[in-house]
Structure formats: C-alpha cells, structure tokens
Design an enzyme around this catalytic site. Structure first.
Site, PDB file in Angstrom:
ATOM      1  N   LYS A 128     -29.364   5.331 -41.368  1.00 15.11           N
ATOM      2  CA  LYS A 128     -28.860   6.251 -40.357  1.00 15.11           C
ATOM      3  C   LYS A 128     -29.536   7.597 -40.578  1.00 15.11           C
ATOM      4  O   LYS A 128     -29.396   8.199 -41.630  1.00 15.11           O
ATOM      5  CB  LYS A 128     -27.334   6.392 -40.450  1.00 15.11           C
ATOM      6  CG  LYS A 128     -26.769   7.194 -39.286  1.00 15.11           C
ATOM      7  CD  LYS A 128     -25.250   7.220 -39.214  1.00 15.11           C
ATOM      8  CE  LYS A 128     -24.826   7.959 -37.945  1.00 15.11           C
ATOM      9  NZ  LYS A 128     -23.405   8.207 -37.848  1.00 15.11           N
ATOM     10  N   THR A 169     -20.760   3.398 -37.618  1.00 13.12           N
ATOM     11  CA  THR A 169     -22.188   3.678 -37.846  1.00 13.12           C
ATOM     12  C   THR A 169     -22.504   4.256 -39.214  1.00 13.12           C
ATOM     13  O   THR A 169     -23.554   3.959 -39.776  1.00 13.12           O
ATOM     14  CB  THR A 169     -22.723   4.708 -36.832  1.00 13.12           C
ATOM     15  OG1 THR A 169     -21.925   5.876 -36.896  1.00 13.12           O
ATOM     16  CG2 THR A 169     -22.728   4.156 -35.439  1.00 13.12           C
ATOM     17  N   ASP A 170     -21.613   5.096 -39.754  1.00 14.45           N
ATOM     18  CA  ASP A 170     -22.018   5.924 -40.890  1.00 14.45           C
ATOM     19  C   ASP A 170     -22.548   5.121 -42.076  1.00 14.45           C
ATOM     20  O   ASP A 170     -23.519   5.504 -42.708  1.00 14.45           O
ATOM     21  CB  ASP A 170     -20.855   6.819 -41.333  1.00 14.45           C
ATOM     22  CG  ASP A 170     -20.571   7.913 -40.317  1.00 14.45           C
ATOM     23  OD1 ASP A 170     -21.363   8.033 -39.358  1.00 14.45           O
ATOM     24  OD2 ASP A 170     -19.566   8.631 -40.473  1.00 14.45           O
ATOM     25  N   THR A 218     -16.343   3.281 -33.970  1.00 16.32           N
ATOM     26  CA  THR A 218     -16.312   3.765 -32.588  1.00 16.32           C
ATOM     27  C   THR A 218     -16.475   2.631 -31.584  1.00 16.32           C
ATOM     28  O   THR A 218     -15.837   2.617 -30.532  1.00 16.32           O
ATOM     29  CB  THR A 218     -17.429   4.805 -32.391  1.00 16.32           C
ATOM     30  OG1 THR A 218     -17.250   5.841 -33.339  1.00 16.32           O
ATOM     31  CG2 THR A 218     -17.395   5.408 -31.001  1.00 16.32           C
TER      32      THR A 218
END
Lengths: 419, 476
Positions: free
Chosen positions: A234, A156-157, A87
């Site tokens: 996360k 991010t994941d 992202t």
C-alpha cells in the site's frame, strides 16, 4: 419525557431553545448532542441542555431484512467469497448476510456460490490468528470441486500482509485467489469497490492460478491490476490505485470483460489439492532502523519472548557499525543465543547488497540474514510463517532465503520502479 | 398574454419560493485549491463511472434513479497546479473553509436568520457526473429568517453552505466531460418559504437578496449566481424552474409556466429548466430527502456564539444603506451611482477625513478618471495614495481646489506626482499681484532684496528664475 429515552430511528417532536422540530432521531457521533434529521434531509445537532420537551411521534422503523437469495446460473463459473471486513464490506448486512452490496455486473461473470464471513475486522486489528483462519477458509474453498476461484474482500491498510500470508500458506495452488478492497466506501456513487469486485470476479474465473491483489491500476475506472501477493504494498493513504507492484511487474491488466497479461503466471490446474500450512507465529517482529538507534531495542523483543525480527536496514543493508550505538556486538550476542535477525530494505525499492561496503561485510559476519529485495512487510509474514512451521524452522536461514512465493525477484528490470 | 387577461394570482392560488445559489469569493470549501475557472488546455483527464446507491433510509431517490438510468462514462479534466486529490475523490475533505463559513454566517445574519450552533456536513447524492464523489457536500448553517417586500414578509427557510459542482464541457449520450476547476468553489444556497404571491414580488425579493449578497464577499459576473423559482398553483404540485440568469425573465417565464401548468394533463412534481425565451423544459424528477446522508469524514460543525457576535459586529452595509449614507454626505445621484457601481465605497470613505468636500473626492475618485480615460484614450485610475497626496496639498493650501483637475490630468498623462503639483501650484497671477503690492509697499529695494522677500513667501513652490523673470517686468 426524558432525553435518555430518545432512540435512533424514532420520529419525534422536539421543543428546544432553538425552536421546534419534527425530526428523526439519529445516532450521534458526539456525546451531549442529539443529532436529528430534518424533513429536508439535513442533519443538525441540538445540545441536550437546550431541549425543553420531547414527544415521540413514531417508534423506530423496522429495518427491512433482505429477501435476496443467492441465484445460481448453471452456465456461469462458481466463485466463493470470503468477506473479512474493511471499507469494502461496510455495507454488508451482518445479520442477513445480504449480497445487495455486491454489484449486478458481478453476477454476469460468475455465480457467488458460497459466501463466508469468518469475522468482520478492520485490517489493523488482524494478526497471525486471522491469517490462519482466512487461509484455512480459502484452502477449503479451493479444494471444493464446485468452486472455480476465490475472492477475499479485506480492509486496505494491511491487506498486503494477508495477501503474503495466503501466498506462503497455500503453496502451489491450481485456481485463482483474488484479494480485493475498497478505498471509497460503497455508500457513494464513486466507490472503487464496483470495478475492484468486477475485476476480482474476472480474475477468479481466469486461468491465472496465483494469489493476487486486485485493485485500480490508476485513478480512472477503466481497469485494475492483478498484483503479485508477495511483491505489493500500500503506497498511498487514500488513492484508489494505492497498491503498487514493488521490484516486480503486475501480473495482468484486468478489464471488466477481458484480461491482458503482463508477466508470467502459474496456470490453472483444477486437480491440485491443497494442504495449507496455515500456522503463523506471533513472535516475529518488524522494526525500522533509524540514525543513532540504540541496538538495545532488540533486548525488548527478546525479553518479550520474540523468536525473530526483521530490521528495515538502510541503503544496501546497513545499521550502525561504530561508536556508542554500534549494533555489531549486540547482533553477535543475540544471534548466538538463537534469536533470528533478518534484514529487508527500508528503501522499499531495490535489493540489499552487504558486500559493497566494509560495514556491510562486518554485519554479514554477525549471522544476520539478508533478504535481498523482499518487502519488509512480506519478510515479517514470512518469518512469522517459518517460525510456526517445524519443518521450515529446522533451518531458518535456508527457509528464509528460499523463494517460496515469488517474494524474491532474481532479475529486477528497469520498469519495476515507481510503476 | 394580453393585458386584458391579467391573471388574478390570489384566485389561482399562486405560491412561489426562491432558491438562490451564489458563489462566494473564497478558496475551495474542502481543500486548499484556489477557486477560479480556467480556460487553458487541461493537464490531465481521468475517466470514471458513477452508480446509483441507496440513501440512509435504504431507498434510492427518484432523482438519483433518473440520473442512473444513463450508464455514462465521465471524463474529468484537471490542472496540476489547481486541482488536488480532494476534487478527484482520491482523498478525504481536509477541513471546511473558515472564510467561506464566515461569509455565509454574515449573509445569514443580514437575512435575520438563526444560526444553527451544531450542524452536520451532508452528502447529497448527485450522479449526473458533476461531482466526482457521486455527491455534493452541503451543510445547513441557518434557518428561520425573513426579508420585507412591498407586499409583505417573505420568510427565509434555510441557508446552506455547499460546494459547487464540476463544470460541464461537453455531453453526449454515453460520455460527459467535466472540468474540475469549479468543483468545490463555496456556494451559498438561500431558500425562501413559498410566501411570494405574484411574479412581481418574486422579482423584488430576488433583487433584494441579490443586493444583500453583493454587500458581502461573493463572486461577481456571469455564472456566479443561479436562481431557481418554485411555483405552485391550485391543482398542480410544486414545480421547480432552474437556471434563471436574468431577473428580467422572472415575470414572463412564470407567466408562461402558469399557462403550461393550467393546460397540462400530466400533473407531476418536477424540476424544469428556464429557457432564454421564457419557456421551460423538463430536467428531472423532484429530488427528495432520501438522497442525503452524513459526510462521515468530518466531525460535527460547531459555530460558537463568540464567532457569531464577532461577525455581527462587523456586518457589511447594504447597497441601499450605503446610497443613503452617501446622499447625506451631499453627493448627487450620479456620483452615488458611480461610486457604488465601481465598488469605490470603501476608498471613498477612507478619503473623507482628508477633505470636507465630499463632491471633490467623488470627482477625483470616479468622475475625472472617466473623463481623462476618454481624452487620453487609455484606462485611467488613480491609486488611493495619489488622491491622498493631492487632497493633502489642497488642505495645506499648496494647490487650489481649482487646480486639482489639472494636476490629476497631468498625472494621468504621465507626469510624476511631485512635478505635476509643482507646476500647477503656482498661480502666476498671484505672484505678479504680490510683486506689485510689494513694490508699492517697499519701494526702492534692490532686485536681490525683492527676491529675498518673494522667495520667503513662495518658498519651494516656484523657482528663482521664474521669480526673477516676473520681477524684471516691474523693476528695471
């Protein structure tokens, strides 16, 4: 004129069963529907069968290439950027490599002296080969005398996997490596990328020579945390402050204009040269143990050629030790055959302690490697790294239990839970 | 402006359009939070910043640039029970509220619009801090409608469903505080074409649109409706005046704005704010279409023919149609006004099958409660089932029409329904009359004999003691 000739970007006059529209044709997210932008700015869809006539008014507008050049301010430190996708770089113009997605505040802290984009991938599409590429790239930048620190931007994941991979492969480093992300895309005014990038830059020019995740410390836009690479995870599907230190403290609070230290860190030493051990094996796996789970699952991995596995064990480190799905005979057999089985806590927080219950003591005897308070994701990356490095592979148990990159915390304190 | 100088609106090329924003009476548009405003101390505050970003076209909108020129800190106040991660811009929108969508489709149908079968939820860039995401979600639902006014047709350009913005609590140069209770409340935006030719027509159109809105499920009260007027005259580009609270201010404000435009040297298109004194002040440049880009977190919105037909079959009646209908039931203007203004139309209609006397129902529903409230110095309102029971008793001749007011007064004064009806349903004159006739017709019976016959006639309406007392007057 036919519908299939309509191309995104064209200005067209459409005569349809719903009325006449002068509009710009857009990329449609659904087949059979032509998405158009009206002059009011609103987008609406027209079903293809409702279109009676089409007239092209103007061909697609040429996209303006970026004229921006990277400017170097002599009195500012130089930072290198590795952009890998996600992202945070969704606005990056791949063709021109333009830097317009980077915010202006960043350039008050440092020069972005080099930008490398080895690939653009969503993090779920990355694996050991990508970790190797990123690691090699970062190592090379760190060894560049002109570069004072490195920023890696990432989806991010699975960012914490890559962060761990860098911490293991780079070894002892003399300059900061910031790995950062965004949970709200840069095309919105509220994007978290802005603060994350500024704080990543602030970290990259600091004296903290660690690999650290840089991201929002809370929901506000005031400061970020620098989190230890191997002890972060996360923990939320969408919040800005999704990454949390687990069984550990953040290294520091990073404000756009200053750093407040929280925990110990490795001080900067620009002279250190890195010889990265960047290889990772694809033959390491991670499974979560659940009640009544049949241990035959291990046979699947062995048959697929896997060399080792991390089992997310329950509680203090248990799996089934009696009845029809007893794991003990299976573990004894596969470990004897040379398959590596490690245990990491599925509780995420806390440390495994196999001696508290007799079941744990039984399991210990099978040769399973209890990885203390390691994060399961970090354990997987570590196993992948150990299996790919001949020197480390010689004594896998010793390597897996060695504290290479602060993946074990020998003293977990009260404030290191849900912080 | 003096009477003598009345403007010739045709001559100055006056053109005006309306834009009305009305809150819908439904939960929030993109999450499961309730849509009401709160006054208590907030549970938490979060500090954020917003930044100017380019739209799909790669250009930064003029209005967005204007807002971005202040590098403000925004403080958002929320409540744990009524604010969720969606309002905080910490989670994507969950869905579009189907009830709100139905209400908008109904309003669009009442305004003779065409519903757009496939449409896309958009993000409208707003970085004054009133939206945590830096944009307002907005979706065009219908287009090309019209309403009739005395001076001709006014076309409806578009009907949009959007989320309301956060509520401003305080604003300083470097810091603005917003409350998230209002953010996400569904709003309908009705935009007309610039078809209105004079301020009188603007006012008439606004009143008519307000009437339609109130016929549907919308919020009522101060701040739930916001009206903007677009004005242009020859030689001056379009100016938007925002924030009319009172329809009465339309005409004076428009007149003053025309005067300003005629005198102004700086002829630019802009957004201005309607002040309470009828003047206007500069707010920001006119926003363009560059600030719209798609909400990629939700799929295209499909509105099926079946859904539209279903809503069309159940459209609410307009106030003027309701008034006409009530008139035909035989109600006078005062009663009609009371029933409509107190929102009792549905209740009134549900009671009609119980009595042919529409006026009696209206009195029971709205007139007498008002009288009793005054007499008893407390708020009196009757539940529908109380009115139903009393009407039923009237229908079965258990109480006379002339007693109804007394029965209701006793109930209002705290008596139980049954007791109020028991006491009031005996007309003692009627009883004595019956006794006199009975004695004449059947003389010489014992007291017990008469009692039996009387009880037969007034069974359940009167106690034996009361009958005996009355009998004693005639039989010694």
């Amino acid at each position: 004129m036919e519908i299939r000739n309509l191309k995104p970007g064209q200005r067209a006059a459409l005569h349809t069963k719903q009325g006449d529209f002068e509009c710009v044709v857009l990329e449609s997210p659904q087949s059979g529907i032509i998405l158009i932008k009206l002059d009011s700015g609103y987008n609406i869809g027209i079903r293809e069968e409702e279109i009676l006539d089409i007239k092209i008014i103007k061909e697609e507008k040429e996209k303006r290439g970026s004229e921006e050049e990277i400017k170097i301010e002599k009195n500012l430190p130089n930072v290198a950027l590795v952009s890998t996708g996600g992202t945070i770089s969704s606005r990056l113009d791949y063709k021109t490599g333009a830097v317009k997605w980077l915010n202006p505040e960043l350039f008050k802290i440092c020069n972005i002296a080099r930008i490398e984009t080895p690939f653009m991938k969503a993090s779920e599409n990355m694996g050991p080969e990508d970790w190797e590429i990123i690691s090699e790239k970062v190592a090379e930048m760190l060894n560049d005398n002109e570069i004072d620190g490195v920023i890696v931007t990432h989806g991010t994941d699975f960012l914490h996997y890559t962060a761990s991979a860098l911490a293991f492969s780079l070894g002892k480093i003399g300059k900061p490596v910031a790995i950062t992300y965004s949970q709200r895309s840069s095309d919105r005014g509220s994007s978290d990328a802005r603060l994350n990038l500024v704080c990543a830059a602030r970290f990259a020019v600091s004296d903290i020579a660690d690999v650290a995740l840089i991201g929002h410390a809370n929901s506000g836009d005031e400061y970020c945390y620098a989190l230890p690479a191997t002890k972060s995870r996360k923990m939320h599907s969408s919040r800005r402050d999704t990454f949390r230190a687990i069984n550990a403290k953040p290294i520091a609070k990073i404000y756009p204009d200053r750093i407040e230290l929280i925990d110990k860190y490795n001080p900067r030493d620009d002279k250190i040269k890195i010889n990265a051990k960047s290889k990772f094996s694809e033959k390491a796996a991670l499974v979560k143990f659940y009640p009544n789970q049949n241990p035959d699952i291990l046979d699947y991995y062995i048959n697929q050629g896997y060399k080792g596995i991390v089992v997310e064990a329950s509680g203090l480190g248990h799996v089934i030790t009696e009845g029809k799905n007893n794991w003990i005979p299976k573990l004894k057999k596969v470990i004897k055959s040379g398959f590596v089985v490690c245990a990491a806590p599925q509780t995420i927080y806390g440390e495994l302690q196999p001696y508290v219950y007799s079941a744990g003591r039984e399991l210990e005897k099978t040769g399973i490697i209890y990885l203390k308070d390691i994060l399961p994701e970090t354990a997987l990356v570590k196993l992948s790294w150990v299996l790919a490095n001949p020197a480390l592979k010689k004594d896998i148990r010793e390597s897996m239990l060695n504290n290479f990159a602060r993946e074990f915390n020998p003293r977990i304190s009260e404030d290191e839970f849900l912080n | 402006m003096e009477k003598a100088e009345v403007l010739d609106y045709a001559k100055i090329g006056f053109k005006s359009g309306l834009e009305i924003h009305q809150q819908l009476d439904a939960g929030k548009l993109f999450c499961s939070c309730p849509g009401f405003l709160r006054t208590e101390k907030p549970d938490f505050e979060i500090s954020r910043k917003l930044h100017a970003i380019a739209g799909e076209s790669g250009e930064i909108d003029e209005a967005v640039k204007h807002e971005a020129s202040f590098d403000r800190e925004f403080i958002y106040q929320g409540y744990n029970e009524t604010t969720c991660l969606v309002e905080l811009d910490e989670a994507p929108p969950k869905f579009i509220n189907e009830e709100a969508l139905d209400i908008v489709i109904q309003i669009a149908l009442l305004l003779n619009c065409e519903i757009i079968p496939v449409t896309q939820i958009m993000r409208k860039t707003v970085i004054d801090g009133s939206n945590t995401g830096g944009f307002q979600r907005s979706v065009m639902i219908a287009k090309d409608g019209c309403i009739d006014t005395k001076e001709g047709k006014v076309r409806i350009k578009s009907i949009v469903l959007e989320e309301d913005a956060a509520r401003i609590i305080s604003k300083e140069k470097e810091k603005a505080v917003y409350r998230l209770d209002r953010l996400g409340i569904p709003l309908i935006e009705i935009a007309t074409e610039p078809d209105m030719k004079n301020p009188e027509q603007v006012k008439e159109s606004a009143l008519y649109l307000g009437d339609i809105l109130r016929a549907c499920k919308v919020k009522r009260g101060i701040g739930t409706i916001r009206q903007d007027v677009n004005i242009s005259i020859k030689g001056h580009p379009r100016v938007e005046i925002k924030g009319f609270q009172d329809v009465k201010m339309f005409i004076p404000t428009i007149e003053k704005e025309i005067e300003r435009q005629q005198k102004s040297n700086d002829k630019k298109s802009e957004v201005r704010k309607a002040e309470p004194d009828g003047t206007t002040t500069f707010m920001r440049p006119m926003p363009g279409s560059a600030r719209m880009y798609p909400e990629t977190d939700l799929p295209l919105l499909h509105i099926s023919r079946g859904r539209i037909n279903n809503l069309k079959a159940n459209l609410p009646k307009l106030r003027k149609d309701i008034k006409e209908e009530l008139k035909q039931r035989g109600l006078n203007d005062e009663m009609i006004h009371l029933i409509v203004s107190e929102n009792k139309v549905e209740e009134f209609k549900s009671l009609l099958p119980l009595s042919k006397d529409a006026n009696l129902i209206a009195k029971m529903l709205v007139l007498w409660p008002k009288d009793f409230s005054r007499k008893l110095n407390k708020i009196v309102e009757f539940e529908t089932d109380v009115i139903e029971s009393v009407l039923d008793a009237v229908r079965k001749n258990k109480i006379g029409i002339s007693n109804v007011q007394d029965v209701l007064f006793d109930i209002a004064n705290g008596k139980k329904l049954e007791d109020a009806m028991k006491i009031n349903n005996i007309n003692l004159d009627e009883l004595e009359n019956f006794i006199a006739i009975l004695i004449k017709e059947k003389p010489g019976l014992s007291i017990g004999g008469y009692m039996g016959l009387i009880m037969q006639k007034f069974k359940g309406k009167i106690s034996g003691k009361e009958i005996a007392d009355a009998l004693k007057k005639y039989v010694k």
